[in-house]
Scaffold this motif. Structure first.
Motif, PDB file in Angstrom:
ATOM      1  N   ASP A 127       0.661  -1.148   0.221  1.00 31.04           N
ATOM      2  CA  ASP A 127       0.268   0.091   0.040  1.00 31.04           C
ATOM      3  C   ASP A 127       0.834   1.252  -0.080  1.00 31.04           C
ATOM      4  N   THR A 128       2.034   1.209   0.760  1.00 32.10           N
ATOM      5  CA  THR A 128       2.857   2.317   1.050  1.00 32.10           C
ATOM      6  C   THR A 128       3.442   2.744  -0.286  1.00 32.10           C
ATOM      7  N   ALA A 129       3.961   1.690  -0.965  1.00 35.21           N
ATOM      8  CA  ALA A 129       4.794   1.912  -2.190  1.00 35.21           C
ATOM      9  C   ALA A 129       4.047   2.106  -3.327  1.00 35.21           C
ATOM     10  N   ILE A 130       2.639   1.934  -3.355  1.00 34.27           N
ATOM     11  CA  ILE A 130       1.653   2.420  -4.265  1.00 34.27           C
ATOM     12  C   ILE A 130       1.358   3.981  -3.953  1.00 34.27           C
ATOM     13  N   ILE A 131       1.251   4.382  -2.664  1.00 34.17           N
ATOM     14  CA  ILE A 131       1.000   5.709  -2.497  1.00 34.17           C
ATOM     15  C   ILE A 131       2.370   6.467  -2.717  1.00 34.17           C
ATOM     16  N   LEU A 132       3.456   6.026  -2.494  1.00 35.98           N
ATOM     17  CA  LEU A 132       4.681   6.617  -2.781  1.00 35.98           C
ATOM     18  C   LEU A 132       4.831   6.986  -4.134  1.00 35.98           C
ATOM     19  N   ILE A 133       4.420   6.173  -5.087  1.00 34.93           N
ATOM     20  CA  ILE A 133       4.719   6.096  -6.319  1.00 34.93           C
ATOM     21  C   ILE A 133       3.533   7.289  -7.035  1.00 34.93           C
ATOM     22  N   THR A 134       2.215   7.157  -6.566  1.00 35.73           N
ATOM     23  CA  THR A 134       1.438   8.082  -6.853  1.00 35.73           C
ATOM     24  C   THR A 134       1.783   9.555  -6.388  1.00 35.73           C
ATOM     25  N   ASN A 135       2.330   9.655  -5.277  1.00 33.49           N
ATOM     26  CA  ASN A 135       2.729  10.665  -4.689  1.00 33.49           C
ATOM     27  C   ASN A 135       4.094  11.689  -5.366  1.00 33.49           C
ATOM     28  N   GLU A 136       4.850  10.877  -6.196  1.00 32.20           N
ATOM     29  CA  GLU A 136       5.974  11.355  -6.499  1.00 32.20           C
ATOM     30  C   GLU A 136       5.988  11.350  -8.197  1.00 32.20           C
ATOM     31  N   VAL A 137       5.310  10.202  -8.742  1.00 33.00           N
ATOM     32  CA  VAL A 137       5.519  10.156 -10.489  1.00 33.00           C
ATOM     33  C   VAL A 137       4.181  10.734 -10.708  1.00 33.00           C
ATOM     34  N   GLY A 138       4.563  12.050 -11.471  1.00 31.46           N
ATOM     35  CA  GLY A 138       3.052  12.897 -11.840  1.00 31.46           C
ATOM     36  C   GLY A 138       3.724  13.929 -12.504  1.00 31.46           C
ATOM     37  N   LEU A 139       3.457  15.103 -12.270  1.00 27.69           N
ATOM     38  CA  LEU A 139       3.776  16.324 -13.004  1.00 27.69           C
ATOM     39  C   LEU A 139       5.282  16.290 -13.395  1.00 27.69           C
ATOM     40  N   GLY A 140       6.032  16.237 -12.541  1.00 25.97           N
ATOM     41  CA  GLY A 140       7.419  16.178 -12.932  1.00 25.97           C
ATOM     42  C   GLY A 140       7.936  15.789 -13.942  1.00 25.97           C
TER      43      GLY A 140
END
Length: 433
Positions: A16-29
């Motif tokens: 769960d944490t890994a998925i949230i971290l990926i959602t948190n970071e892999v985006g606009l940047g």
């Protein structure tokens, strides 16, 4: 506090944490990285992407070390209070909220670019910023990070699919606005001026802006001491690899016609399709960063109302406070998005002002607090002392020189007669197709 007066909110496991971290970071940047390589050149650009990624991994591990010592912290502001008392808590809290608000504003700007590009500027840009932000406001109404984890996989699929469409279309056709028979111009090593080069590095740093929300995620893990570090490595192995592949591929295929956001580099129809497919990821970025800000605001308000026993309970007061802070936050994000309606400018200003500290500088300061008195105990401590001193110096340099470069670039864009965007709250088309 996460179980008092209601259900237990410590529900996140390793995956769960890994998925949230990926959602948190892999985006606009990721959408700004090909243009960064266009400015810096392939070799320096790839070195910067990997180097900044590894540095953000180390500073995230420092946050975990600090959390292990002070496990009652529920966000990075609580850590600042441990370090410097009420003054530093207030300063960090204000900085956190502005930083997260800028991130959510940049999500709104990107969605307006997508809507303008897909519709050929079918509506005023102010409206195209407003509608997606209303959607983000609705998505932020649920109160747990568990909900965020449920949108993580669709979000990741969304942005990866959009990037794949761009790469495949560039492999079989010419980039947007390229003349027939054009030749791709690729620089192994670029020769940018200081302002342009530093702005590109700031945009790369923005791609690793997730650290600011890591403590809030730790606070909702069942066993953060055991599970956070493996989840962090999953995140960074995925993110760094994806960033390098996307940046190099798009730049090498589009060359001098690389755009920022990079989706506009593709031919017309694939670019519009990519913007449509990336929309869930943009909404998820607003959700994840917005939720981090709201959780902090919510806890502060409930403490001020002396109602911490109702933080996790379903009462009229708790839900009124949550809906209230959610509404105020997204109204401010809407105002910021219209005040700085240019994608690369809002990314670089956010990096220089706040990511410099929330991703890098503060973690190094926390390390000094943990190790004060043992800084020169052995060779390992001496090396880490030097490393963390350099990290603080980097943060200070990003603050000063970086903010100058970002604001100067924004002013030049406003003054450019070939650009439709000439100021704040404009109806002008910010699409790039």
């Amino acid at each position: 506090m996460f179980s008092e007066g209601g259900k237990n909110y410590r529900t996140l496991g390793r995956w769960d944490t890994a998925i949230i971290l990926i959602t948190n970071e892999v985006g606009l940047g990721i959408l700004s990285l090909p243009a960064a390589l266009q400015t810096l050149g392939v070799v320096p650009g790839v070195i910067a992407i990997i180097g900044i990624g590894l540095l953000s991994t180390y500073t995230a591990y420092e946050l975990l070390q600090y959390y292990r010592r002070y496990p009652f912290c529920v966000n990075i502001v609580d850590m600042a209070k441990v370090l410097g008392g009420l003054p530093l808590e207030i300063a960090t809290g204000i900085g956190l909220l502005i930083k997260l608000c800028l991130t959510c504003a940049s999500a709104g700007i990107t969605m307006s670019i997508a809507l303008n590009s897909m519709s050929d500027h079918g509506m005023c840009t102010v409206a195209f910023i407003a509608f997606p932000m209303i959607g983000c406001w609705l998505l932020c109404l649920p109160r747990t990070f568990k909900f965020v984890s449920q949108v993580g996989i669709p979000s990741t699929i969304s942005i990866v699919s959009a990037i794949l469409i761009v790469m495949i279309s560039l492999g079989v056709s010419d980039p947007q606005n390229a003349p027939p028979g054009f030749e791709v111009e690729i620089a192994a090593v670029g020769h940018p001026g200081f302002k342009d080069g530093f702005t590109s590095c700031l945009n790369i740093a923005y791609a690793y802006a997730g650290n600011v929300g890591f403590v809030s995620i730790m606070a909702e893990q069942r066993d953060p001491s055991r599970d956070f570090l493996p989840a962090l490595w999953i995140l960074q192995c995925f993110a760094i690899t994806l960033y390098v592949v996307v940046a190099v591929t798009v730049y090498c295929l589009a060359g001098q016609y690389t755009t920022s956001p990079s989706l506009g580099s593709a031919p017309l129809i694939p670019a519009k399709v990519a913007y449509g497919i990336v929309f869930p990821a943009l909404l998820a970025t607003g959700l994840c960063f917005g939720h981090t800000a709201l959780k902090y605001l919510y806890v502060v308000c409930m403490r001020g109302l002396k109602s911490t026993n109702e933080v996790t309970a379903n009462t009229v007061k708790s839900w009124s406070v949550w809906v209230g802070v959610t509404t105020i936050f997204w109204v401010v994000a809407f105002i910021l998005a219209n005040a700085i309606p240019i994608f690369s400018s809002i990314l670089s200003i956010s990096s220089a002002t706040f990511i410099a500290w929330f991703t890098f500088g503060l973690s190094a300061v926390f390390w000094f607090h943990l190790n004060w008195g043992n800084l020169f105990m052995n060779w390992k401590k001496i090396c880490l002392t030097i490393v963390n001193t350099l990290i603080i110096m980097i943060a200070l340099f990003m603050n000063s020189a970086g903010l100058w470069a970002a604001i100067t670039g924004l002013m030049e864009t406003y003054e450019d007669n070939s650009n439709e965007i000439s100021g704040a709250f404009t109806c002008a088309d910010n699409g790039i197709l």
